[in-house]
Design a protein around this motif. Structure first.
Motif, PDB file in Angstrom:
ATOM      1  N   TYR A 127     -12.498  -2.050   4.578  1.00  9.62           N
ATOM      2  CA  TYR A 127     -12.262  -1.459   5.631  1.00  9.62           C
ATOM      3  C   TYR A 127     -13.947  -2.060   7.059  1.00  9.62           C
ATOM      4  O   TYR A 127     -13.895  -3.137   7.903  1.00  9.62           O
ATOM      5  CB  TYR A 127     -12.180  -0.155   6.514  1.00  9.62           C
ATOM      6  CG  TYR A 127     -13.591   0.320   6.767  1.00  9.62           C
ATOM      7  CD1 TYR A 127     -13.281   1.101   7.789  1.00  9.62           C
ATOM      8  CD2 TYR A 127     -14.204   0.966   5.903  1.00  9.62           C
ATOM      9  CE1 TYR A 127     -14.735   0.900   8.074  1.00  9.62           C
ATOM     10  CE2 TYR A 127     -15.009   1.957   5.829  1.00  9.62           C
ATOM     11  CZ  TYR A 127     -15.423   1.967   7.191  1.00  9.62           C
ATOM     12  OH  TYR A 127     -16.565   3.169   7.564  1.00  9.62           O
ATOM     13  N   ASN A 131      -3.846  -1.698   2.489  1.00 10.40           N
ATOM     14  CA  ASN A 131      -3.702  -0.488   3.446  1.00 10.40           C
ATOM     15  C   ASN A 131      -3.628  -1.338   4.744  1.00 10.40           C
ATOM     16  O   ASN A 131      -4.245  -1.169   4.789  1.00 10.40           O
ATOM     17  CB  ASN A 131      -3.313   0.109   1.986  1.00 10.40           C
ATOM     18  CG  ASN A 131      -3.011   1.455   2.986  1.00 10.40           C
ATOM     19  OD1 ASN A 131      -2.021   1.797   3.824  1.00 10.40           O
ATOM     20  ND2 ASN A 131      -2.035   1.567   1.732  1.00 10.40           N
ATOM     21  N   ASN A 139      -2.934   1.605   6.297  1.00 12.88           N
ATOM     22  CA  ASN A 139      -4.376   2.573   7.007  1.00 12.88           C
ATOM     23  C   ASN A 139      -5.823   1.757   6.717  1.00 12.88           C
ATOM     24  O   ASN A 139      -6.577   2.248   7.193  1.00 12.88           O
ATOM     25  CB  ASN A 139      -4.289   3.974   5.368  1.00 12.88           C
ATOM     26  CG  ASN A 139      -3.107   4.760   5.808  1.00 12.88           C
ATOM     27  OD1 ASN A 139      -2.025   4.323   7.421  1.00 12.88           O
ATOM     28  ND2 ASN A 139      -2.453   5.091   5.044  1.00 12.88           N
ATOM     29  N   THR A 140      -5.797   0.872   5.481  1.00 11.04           N
ATOM     30  CA  THR A 140      -7.432   0.638   6.297  1.00 11.04           C
ATOM     31  C   THR A 140      -8.231  -0.861   7.115  1.00 11.04           C
ATOM     32  O   THR A 140      -8.855  -0.671   7.413  1.00 11.04           O
ATOM     33  CB  THR A 140      -7.433  -0.646   4.583  1.00 11.04           C
ATOM     34  OG1 THR A 140      -7.100   0.347   3.498  1.00 11.04           O
ATOM     35  CG2 THR A 140      -8.425  -0.903   4.757  1.00 11.04           C
ATOM     36  N   LEU A 148      -5.983   0.023  10.127  1.00 10.75           N
ATOM     37  CA  LEU A 148      -6.084   0.867  10.868  1.00 10.75           C
ATOM     38  C   LEU A 148      -7.638   1.871  11.670  1.00 10.75           C
ATOM     39  O   LEU A 148      -8.402   1.448  12.377  1.00 10.75           O
ATOM     40  CB  LEU A 148      -5.229   2.379  11.002  1.00 10.75           C
ATOM     41  CG  LEU A 148      -4.297   3.128  12.036  1.00 10.75           C
ATOM     42  CD1 LEU A 148      -3.760   1.721  13.565  1.00 10.75           C
ATOM     43  CD2 LEU A 148      -3.804   3.395  11.421  1.00 10.75           C
ATOM     44  N   LYS A 149      -8.313   1.406   9.868  1.00 13.16           N
ATOM     45  CA  LYS A 149      -9.392   2.672  10.171  1.00 13.16           C
ATOM     46  C   LYS A 149     -10.345   1.110  10.360  1.00 13.16           C
ATOM     47  O   LYS A 149     -11.947   2.085  11.208  1.00 13.16           O
ATOM     48  CB  LYS A 149      -9.692   2.892   8.509  1.00 13.16           C
ATOM     49  CG  LYS A 149     -11.067   3.354   8.816  1.00 13.16           C
ATOM     50  CD  LYS A 149     -10.956   4.372   6.847  1.00 13.16           C
ATOM     51  CE  LYS A 149     -12.673   5.464   7.106  1.00 13.16           C
ATOM     52  NZ  LYS A 149     -12.650   5.337   5.294  1.00 13.16           N
ATOM     53  N   ARG A 158      -9.746   1.534  14.463  1.00 20.26           N
ATOM     54  CA  ARG A 158     -10.697   2.841  14.986  1.00 20.26           C
ATOM     55  C   ARG A 158     -11.950   2.777  15.160  1.00 20.26           C
ATOM     56  O   ARG A 158     -12.688   2.848  16.014  1.00 20.26           O
ATOM     57  CB  ARG A 158     -10.116   4.116  14.221  1.00 20.26           C
ATOM     58  CG  ARG A 158      -8.738   4.187  13.795  1.00 20.26           C
ATOM     59  CD  ARG A 158      -8.698   5.776  15.031  1.00 20.26           C
ATOM     60  NE  ARG A 158      -7.293   5.643  14.898  1.00 20.26           N
ATOM     61  CZ  ARG A 158      -6.362   6.049  13.872  1.00 20.26           C
ATOM     62  NH1 ARG A 158      -7.355   6.531  13.184  1.00 20.26           N
ATOM     63  NH2 ARG A 158      -5.375   6.343  13.823  1.00 20.26           N
TER      64      ARG A 158
END
Lengths: 142, 142, 142, 142
Positions: D25, D60, D62-63, D65-66, D69
């Motif tokens: 990330y 992933n 989520n990675t 997204l992190k 963010r």
DNA sequence: GTGGTCTAGACCACA
DNA sequence: GTGGTCTAGACCACC
């Protein structure tokens, strides 16, 4: 033909492998007990002096001393101050004849393993694994 | 003959000997490399999780991690965060057929040794000593 | 011209950036490999003790140990218990002369970049991006 | 002659190095900030969707997204639900002209380095080390 | 839940 | 005093 005329009578030579992961002092302990088991060290034999071993193997005298002390505690060696360190007790083993026979058979097996392409590490892996299996078989059978 | 029908599929079991003098993490390293050499671990296989090994063998997870990391640096394993640890490379070895043959021969030898009165330690001593001799013979001959 | 008469003989100084996102132990690994590549560490050189580094850089001794062990597994360092950690192998690199020349040219470039208004991060961005482009060009051309 | 006709307009491509030791990330964060600094991302530009990046780079969602963010918190990106993620602020940098000039000079330097026998890692080592030196010189001179 | 890292402290082996 | 190992527990990154 290989001609090897050796004066290696009662002369115990040590060797330390730094890569084996085993403590140097434990390597010495192991080599001495092995010599006792194989009958290469007899009751009353004198071991090389701490100083000799230390200089030959290039380790600290304290390390040699620790190995000797370890075996002294087990009653296998006895140190007579000013005289040296001596074998105090022998370890039971098969007859010299049986041993020679077993050794010959094992050497033949090693040659086969080598021909099959196994290097030293491969032999080590196979032997360790097979011994395990053998022990397990015994346990299961009993 | 001992019949052992085992469901040992892809199941790698570890075992730690506290008496061997070898570091626990090195024992794991050795067992994994042995499994690689014997072909019991194939490229891409997933190893048991750190936590599983730690709980089964009753050691600290960090110790298992250390073994895995050791093999990862050597390029034998690769760890994928969140997924697990996998075999990254295989180790060359003889064919499964040759290996089985060698193993059988070695088991026969072990039985002989046992009949001759050698216990586990005696076997270890004789094997270690004979391998040394064999290696030395090779070196001298070359 | 900046005159810097420094007594930096065999003195390796480490530094940890907490903002870089790179693990402290990997930062040490990187700094040591860089020193090896640049010829600042020669075969047989002794590295600062684990405890020294730990206290100077204000990190845990185990973290330093981890970096040293990482490089030991790779065969770049060798640790001799009780003596210290030593350089086991050097890394190929260009001649000291070529290196000095390249370094001078790069310093000139950095001055230009600075005059153009690039700060440290900007330099980092441009360098990273340009190296990528250079690598890609190579790959495409081949 | 290498002909590269590319439709790479406003198309930001990401890449993850698993060996770099930097969190995936954070690698994304770095690549986006770099693009902002180099002017490859302008105010109001829309970034690729989380899903696209995740599938292209094989990580992933989520990675991704992190990373988005993280940059949103810094005020560099703004996410408009249902519409996508957009650049909220640009980062100051030198003029495009200066940048192109610097880039060309750096590419020349890279070619020289390559001719001198430096591989990718060697370049990395030398650049990191020289930048350090440059920074230190600045500090000392001030 | 997976592995990855760091910390702190203890004990051992070696010189 | 040197490095080597293990333990215990905490936090992070990734899936």
């Amino acid at each position: 033909m290989t001609l090897r005329q050796s004066a290696q009578i009662n002369l115990l030579t040590f060797h330390i492998e730094n890569t084996s992961g085993l403590s140097p002092y434990l390597q010495l302990v192991q080599q001495i007990t092995h010599a006792l088991r194989l009958g290469r060290l007899k009751m009353g034999d004198r071991l090389p002096t701490v100083r000799d071993v230390a200089s030959n193997v290039a380790i600290n005298p304290n390390t040699v001393l620790k190995a000797y002390r370890h075996l002294e505690v087990q009653g296998l060696l006895v140190s007579r101050p000013g005289k040296g360190v001596f074998v105090a007790r022998e370890l039971a083993g098969p007859s010299a004849q049986d041993q020679a026979s077993l050794r010959r058979a094992l050497l033949r097996w090693l040659s086969q393993a080598q021909e099959a392409g196994l290097d030293a590490e491969g032999v080590q892996a196979l032997v360790a694994n097979t011994i395990r299996q053998h022990v397990t078989d015994q346990t299961v059978a009993s």
